[in-house]
Write a protein that holds these residues in place. Sequence first.
Motif, PDB file in Angstrom:
ATOM      1  N   LEU A 105       0.827  -1.209   0.000  1.00 19.43           N
ATOM      2  CA  LEU A 105       0.000   0.000   0.000  1.00 19.43           C
ATOM      3  C   LEU A 105       0.858   1.253   0.000  1.00 19.43           C
ATOM      4  CD1 LEU A 105      -2.935   0.948   0.052  1.00 19.43           C
ATOM      5  CD2 LEU A 105      -2.823   0.981   2.535  1.00 19.43           C
ATOM      6  N   HIS A 106       1.942   1.249   0.761  1.00 19.63           N
ATOM      7  CA  HIS A 106       2.821   2.423   0.818  1.00 19.63           C
ATOM      8  C   HIS A 106       3.465   2.688  -0.543  1.00 19.63           C
ATOM      9  CE1 HIS A 106       5.541   5.388   2.507  1.00 19.63           C
ATOM     10  NE2 HIS A 106       6.559   4.760   1.944  1.00 19.63           N
ATOM     11  N   TYR A 107       3.952   1.637  -1.181  1.00 22.91           N
ATOM     12  CA  TYR A 107       4.569   1.817  -2.494  1.00 22.91           C
ATOM     13  C   TYR A 107       3.548   2.245  -3.544  1.00 22.91           C
ATOM     14  CZ  TYR A 107       9.176  -0.028  -1.214  1.00 22.91           C
ATOM     15  OH  TYR A 107      10.411  -0.207  -0.676  1.00 22.91           O
ATOM     16  N   SER A 108       2.312   1.800  -3.393  1.00 20.85           N
ATOM     17  CA  SER A 108       1.265   2.231  -4.326  1.00 20.85           C
ATOM     18  C   SER A 108       1.040   3.733  -4.215  1.00 20.85           C
ATOM     19  CB  SER A 108      -0.043   1.487  -4.016  1.00 20.85           C
ATOM     20  OG  SER A 108       0.106   0.107  -4.230  1.00 20.85           O
ATOM     21  N   ASN A 109       0.945   4.229  -2.994  1.00 18.97           N
ATOM     22  CA  ASN A 109       0.790   5.674  -2.799  1.00 18.97           C
ATOM     23  C   ASN A 109       2.001   6.432  -3.334  1.00 18.97           C
ATOM     24  OD1 ASN A 109      -1.788   5.914  -1.455  1.00 18.97           O
ATOM     25  ND2 ASN A 109      -0.862   4.928   0.312  1.00 18.97           N
ATOM     26  N   LEU A 110       3.191   5.895  -3.119  1.00 21.37           N
ATOM     27  CA  LEU A 110       4.416   6.527  -3.596  1.00 21.37           C
ATOM     28  C   LEU A 110       4.427   6.624  -5.123  1.00 21.37           C
ATOM     29  CD1 LEU A 110       7.292   7.590  -2.995  1.00 21.37           C
ATOM     30  CD2 LEU A 110       8.080   5.217  -3.033  1.00 21.37           C
ATOM     31  N   ILE A 111       4.042   5.546  -5.790  1.00 18.54           N
ATOM     32  CA  ILE A 111       4.022   5.528  -7.258  1.00 18.54           C
ATOM     33  C   ILE A 111       3.008   6.525  -7.801  1.00 18.54           C
ATOM     34  CG2 ILE A 111       3.404   4.097  -9.255  1.00 18.54           C
ATOM     35  CD1 ILE A 111       4.583   1.709  -7.593  1.00 18.54           C
ATOM     36  N   ILE A 112       1.850   6.624  -7.161  1.00 20.16           N
ATOM     37  CA  ILE A 112       0.817   7.552  -7.620  1.00 20.16           C
ATOM     38  C   ILE A 112       1.268   9.003  -7.443  1.00 20.16           C
ATOM     39  CG2 ILE A 112      -1.524   8.379  -7.131  1.00 20.16           C
ATOM     40  CD1 ILE A 112      -2.255   5.450  -6.496  1.00 20.16           C
ATOM     41  N   VAL A 113       1.973   9.292  -6.351  1.00 23.53           N
ATOM     42  CA  VAL A 113       2.516  10.650  -6.148  1.00 23.53           C
ATOM     43  C   VAL A 113       3.524  10.973  -7.238  1.00 23.53           C
ATOM     44  CG1 VAL A 113       3.960  12.078  -4.639  1.00 23.53           C
ATOM     45  CG2 VAL A 113       2.103  10.715  -3.664  1.00 23.53           C
TER      46      VAL A 113
ATOM     47  N   SER B 230       1.895   1.731 -12.950  1.00 22.16           N
ATOM     48  CA  SER B 230       0.808   2.526 -12.373  1.00 22.16           C
ATOM     49  C   SER B 230      -0.504   1.749 -12.216  1.00 22.16           C
ATOM     50  CB  SER B 230       0.579   3.784 -13.224  1.00 22.16           C
ATOM     51  OG  SER B 230      -0.519   4.518 -12.757  1.00 22.16           O
ATOM     52  N   PRO B 231      -0.923   0.934 -13.213  1.00 23.82           N
ATOM     53  CA  PRO B 231      -2.174   0.187 -13.022  1.00 23.82           C
ATOM     54  C   PRO B 231      -2.161  -0.703 -11.783  1.00 23.82           C
ATOM     55  CG  PRO B 231      -1.533   0.143 -15.325  1.00 23.82           C
ATOM     56  CD  PRO B 231      -0.389   0.752 -14.584  1.00 23.82           C
ATOM     57  N   LEU B 232      -1.033  -1.321 -11.478  1.00 24.12           N
ATOM     58  CA  LEU B 232      -0.944  -2.174 -10.299  1.00 24.12           C
ATOM     59  C   LEU B 232      -1.073  -1.351  -9.016  1.00 24.12           C
ATOM     60  CD1 LEU B 232       0.052  -4.143 -12.492  1.00 24.12           C
ATOM     61  CD2 LEU B 232       1.721  -5.005 -10.836  1.00 24.12           C
ATOM     62  N   ALA B 233      -0.475  -0.140  -9.030  1.00 24.92           N
ATOM     63  CA  ALA B 233      -0.572   0.733  -7.857  1.00 24.92           C
ATOM     64  C   ALA B 233      -2.008   1.198  -7.641  1.00 24.92           C
ATOM     65  CB  ALA B 233       0.358   1.934  -8.037  1.00 24.92           C
ATOM     66  N   HIS B 234      -2.667   1.617  -8.703  1.00 24.64           N
ATOM     67  CA  HIS B 234      -4.059   2.064  -8.585  1.00 24.64           C
ATOM     68  C   HIS B 234      -4.973   0.901  -8.179  1.00 24.64           C
ATOM     69  CE1 HIS B 234      -3.830   6.242  -9.993  1.00 24.64           C
ATOM     70  NE2 HIS B 234      -2.878   5.842 -10.814  1.00 24.64           N
TER      71      HIS B 234
ATOM     72  N   LYS C 171      12.369  -6.001  -7.652  1.00 21.33           N
ATOM     73  CA  LYS C 171      12.010  -5.464  -8.968  1.00 21.33           C
ATOM     74  C   LYS C 171      11.224  -4.163  -8.836  1.00 21.33           C
ATOM     75  CE  LYS C 171      11.776  -9.660 -11.793  1.00 21.33           C
ATOM     76  NZ  LYS C 171      10.916 -10.445 -12.696  1.00 21.33           N
ATOM     77  N   THR C 172      10.298  -4.135  -7.900  1.00 24.06           N
ATOM     78  CA  THR C 172       9.488  -2.922  -7.720  1.00 24.06           C
ATOM     79  C   THR C 172      10.344  -1.752  -7.282  1.00 24.06           C
ATOM     80  OG1 THR C 172       7.648  -4.357  -7.050  1.00 24.06           O
ATOM     81  CG2 THR C 172       7.419  -2.002  -6.623  1.00 24.06           C
ATOM     82  N   GLU C 173      11.258  -1.995  -6.376  1.00 23.05           N
ATOM     83  CA  GLU C 173      12.129  -0.911  -5.899  1.00 23.05           C
ATOM     84  C   GLU C 173      13.057  -0.413  -7.006  1.00 23.05           C
ATOM     85  OE1 GLU C 173      14.069  -2.257  -2.366  1.00 23.05           O
ATOM     86  OE2 GLU C 173      12.280  -1.965  -1.112  1.00 23.05           O
ATOM     87  N   ASP C 174      13.489  -1.325  -7.875  1.00 31.79           N
ATOM     88  CA  ASP C 174      14.293  -0.886  -9.020  1.00 31.79           C
ATOM     89  C   ASP C 174      13.482   0.008  -9.948  1.00 31.79           C
ATOM     90  OD1 ASP C 174      16.638  -2.057  -8.268  1.00 31.79           O
ATOM     91  OD2 ASP C 174      16.430  -3.813  -9.557  1.00 31.79           O
ATOM     92  N   ALA C 175      12.213  -0.350 -10.166  1.00 26.87           N
ATOM     93  CA  ALA C 175      11.351   0.476 -11.015  1.00 26.87           C
ATOM     94  C   ALA C 175      11.121   1.845 -10.387  1.00 26.87           C
ATOM     95  CB  ALA C 175      10.012  -0.239 -11.231  1.00 26.87           C
ATOM     96  N   ILE C 176      10.881   1.869  -9.091  1.00 25.99           N
ATOM     97  CA  ILE C 176      10.671   3.142  -8.394  1.00 25.99           C
ATOM     98  C   ILE C 176      11.931   3.998  -8.441  1.00 25.99           C
ATOM     99  CG2 ILE C 176      10.260   4.172  -6.114  1.00 25.99           C
ATOM    100  CD1 ILE C 176       8.370   1.844  -5.534  1.00 25.99           C
ATOM    101  N   THR C 177      13.087   3.368  -8.246  1.00 21.73           N
ATOM    102  CA  THR C 177      14.357   4.105  -8.317  1.00 21.73           C
ATOM    103  C   THR C 177      14.552   4.713  -9.694  1.00 21.73           C
ATOM    104  OG1 THR C 177      15.352   2.620  -6.683  1.00 21.73           O
ATOM    105  CG2 THR C 177      16.859   3.922  -8.053  1.00 21.73           C
TER     106      THR C 177
END
Length: 477
Positions: A323-331, A394-398, A433-439
């Motif tokens: 949930l935290h990473y989803s909010n981070l990606i949307i921001v 983004s679709p996964l985060a939403h 993998k998710t953290e690499d994408a966010i980075t």
Amino acid sequence: MALETWLLKVKKSISHTFNSTPPNTKYMKKSSNVGVLAIEIASLMSKILHLWRSLSDKNITRLKTECILLEGVHKIVSNDEAFLLSLACAEMVENLRVLTKSLSRLSKRCEDSNLQSFDQLFDEFSNTGRDPCNWIMNWKHMEAKIKKMDKYVKATATLHRELEELSAMENVVKKSLKSYKEHEASIKQLKIIDQQQKLAWQRQEVKYKKERSLWNRNFDTVTILLARSVFTILARIKLAFGIGHAYPIPASSLPRSLSASAAVYPSENHFDNSVSMVSGPLIMMKNSKQQQELQTPSQGFLELNSKLLKPPTGTLGAAALALHYSNLIIVMEKMIRAPQLVGFDARDDLYAMLPQSIRWSLRGRLKGVGFTATDPVLAGEWRDALVKILGWLSPLAHNMIKWQSERSFEQQNMTPKTNVLLLQTLYFANQEKTEDAITELLVGLNYIWRFEREMNAKTLFQCSNFNGFLKLQTDAS
């Protein structure tokens, strides 16, 4: 004297209404009608309706041809279609299991002995396929019952609103009686008479709604309808996902395929999608280690599917970060769309949201990077790269936000709004993998943010020089 007698009658009537409030359902004895349990049972029915509709041919086809083929799912969750289908199946079974817990509690109040043993009968059916009471309905019969339950849900929702309005009216009349004063007798009497008339009409309306809703239905009749529905839904789940009735070789015997390799475009490495695609129905692996671990004598079909939904180590669900990473990606998505509007405070707030692991990764990526960002070609490449990453991430985060919100407000909403499954969210996503994408998003955002600021500063500087030049020309002339 007549006025005082009238007021005493009104007070007595209102007092009787408030004192006749039904007792706590926890201590209620068995009754022939549903009564005050109508709201709870309507909520249960709405969930049954939603679960049945999610198992329609159209939705199952969509699941197998769209949901499990999402690019983001294949990149950071798994590209093993059989495993993804097993997650979908397990979540539907788990939703049904939670629903049957409430139904089991209600069935204990029934007079029918079979309904009182509902939980044992359902466990037996889920594990062996045996249906001694013949509760499974065919498709046509089930669809007819679905329409009937839908009417009950809507009528009971209307009754709920009418009951709330009745309670509000009773409070108004009660307050009016308490604030009555002798010198306002004539005016107050007319007002209270009007309120009493409206209250009487509302009580008639409530009585009519009770007749149309679950309130006046026979309790055993309603419970058998729910019991037969959940039996039919479980049979439909097993049919849709190719699960036999033999004890139990469920979807949970499928292997996991959560690759740990992680890199995001435009870095040189790429996601490892080497796991082969598996088409067709769910595939059961014989003599696999996971099958031996899951198929223990003490666990049944429902427990095995619940176990499959537990996120494995290395996923965001296991780390409680989905949930935290989803909010981070949307921001970040909002910032990337309009980097020129991002101020220093917003940038600092974004950095404060980053966990330590991403901060370390970001520092490593930015090490040795210059402070200037003036290359429009590189800025364009970064924009393209960020759009590609957000296109699948983004679709996964939403979806994660939708899934969580739907369950947070499940008690207020009679019917769920979406068919989002956990496999379509970040819950089972590989953390690395998710953290690499966010980075990667952060590095790109950093460049285009600095590029926009430098371009704006350059434009302002040129305008200032041009205005100064015009002023000099004017002074010279």
